[in-house]
Design a protein around this motif. Structure first.
Motif, short mmCIF file in Angstrom:
data_model
loop_
_atom_site.label_atom_id
_atom_site.label_comp_id
_atom_site.label_asym_id
_atom_site.label_seq_id
_atom_site.Cartn_x
_atom_site.Cartn_y
_atom_site.Cartn_z
N ASP A 50 0.95 -1.27 -0.05
CA ASP A 50 -0.02 0.09 -0.06
C ASP A 50 0.89 1.26 -0.07
OD1 ASP A 50 -1.78 2.11 0.40
OD2 ASP A 50 -2.93 0.90 1.79
N GLU B 50 0.18 4.16 0.88
CA GLU B 50 -0.04 5.04 2.02
C GLU B 50 0.77 4.40 3.38
OE1 GLU B 50 -4.11 5.65 2.75
OE2 GLU B 50 -4.40 6.79 0.67
N PRO C 70 -1.22 5.21 7.83
CA PRO C 70 -1.81 6.58 7.75
C PRO C 70 -2.67 6.97 8.97
CG PRO C 70 -2.41 5.34 5.85
CD PRO C 70 -1.66 4.19 6.65
#
Length: 303
Positions: A232, A234, A257
């Motif tokens: 991912d 993020e 995040p």
């Protein structure tokens, strides 16, 4: 939901499939949850030892002992071998201590490492580790000395042809001093994650020094080990690899995040000395993801 024991069993089963033994520790940076596999067993760091060296460089700079902006000219032909970076340069290069640290962590440049360790000193690095409470994390050698011991033990030049090592009996590889924690740079999976936690919480040195180390680790280029378990975009993964014959390691911090931060240390020993076995690199990402995902479960607890 899986228990810690079930997660550990899954990790160990995959380790057997790819032909490695694993020592692992993962812990919340900002909490108390943790999970481990033989996490207190001494292990060879390989290039993971560049993290405490980076911390010592940043600490001394923050305390006024050196200037990270000072320029150093490095001529070609340094005796420390390295497959990347300064050892491959044909001409003189001038750069700062900060830039050398970027090379040391970002691409694991051995020449940059030995220049930095010579500047900050082994004794100072060791004293800082003891002051922080680490008894089994030690940096008694630089890269040239580690690799040189392999050549001495085998009677061949390690950097000339790594394929020679892949054909050696495992008993001979395992006997190398560079692969025995009592004779080389060493740590435990638990200690290195504890060190990372201190760095990420600004407790290992001043906030400025810790921020420099975090930045250098964030810029590591290798995506094939720890980062492979967290695809991912993020999720931020900052790390440092370590590689020697039959050894593949990576330590780092995984940041989500939602603010969750997890320190991970994974050290593996393979059944042979082959250098190109991508499934063993990917195993590090798999194991890290299994451990961190368990830590993120609401019901997870310390074991």
């Amino acid at each position: 939901m899986p228990t810690a024991s079930e997660v550990i069993e899954t990790i160990n089963d995959r380790a057997k499939e790819v032909g490695v033994r694993v020592r692992l520790h993962a812990a919340e940076v900002d909490g108390t949850r943790r999970i481990g596999v033989d996490e207190h067993t001494p292990v060879v760091t390989a290039s993971v030892f560049k993290v405490p060296i980076a911390l010592e460089l940043a600490r001394q700079a923050a305390e006024g002992g050196l200037d990270l902006g000072e320029r150093i000219t490095v001529p070609p032909g340094h005796p420390t071998p390295s497959p990347y970076g300064l050892a491959t340069f044909r001409h003189d290069i001038t750069m700062s201590w900060y830039d050398l640290a970027l090379l040391m962590i970002g691409i694991s440049d051995n020449v940059a490492t030995d220049l930095i360790l010579d500047r900050v000193g082994k004794e100072s690095t060791e004293k800082s580790l003891r002051r922080l409470g680490f008894e089994q994390t030690t940096v008694p050698q630089d890269c040239g000395e580690v690799l040189g011991s392999i050549g001495e033990d085998l009677g061949i030049s390690y950097e000339d042809d790594e394929r020679l090592l892949a054909d050696l009996p495992m008993e001979r590889i395992a006997a190398l001093r560079a692969l025995r924690p009592e004779h080389t740079c060493a740590t435990t999976a638990e200690e290195i994650t504890r060190l990372l936690g201190l760095i990420w919480r600004d407790e290992a040195a001043s906030p400025t020094a810790c921020a420099d180390v975090r930045r250098w680790m964030e810029l590591q280029v290798w995506p094939h080990r720890l980062r492979s378990g967290f695809p991912d975009d993020e999720i931020r993964v900052s790390g440092k690899t370590g590689t020697l014959p039959s050894v593949r390691n990576e330590v780092g911090v995984v940041e989500y995040p939602d603010g969750g931060r997890y320190a991970v240390g994974i050290f593996t020993e393979a059944v042979d000395g082959r250098s190109r076995v991508p499934e063993r690199d990917a195993f590090i990402g798999f194991a890290a993801a299994q451990a961190v995902e368990w830590l993120r479960l609401p019901e997870a607890g310390s074991e």
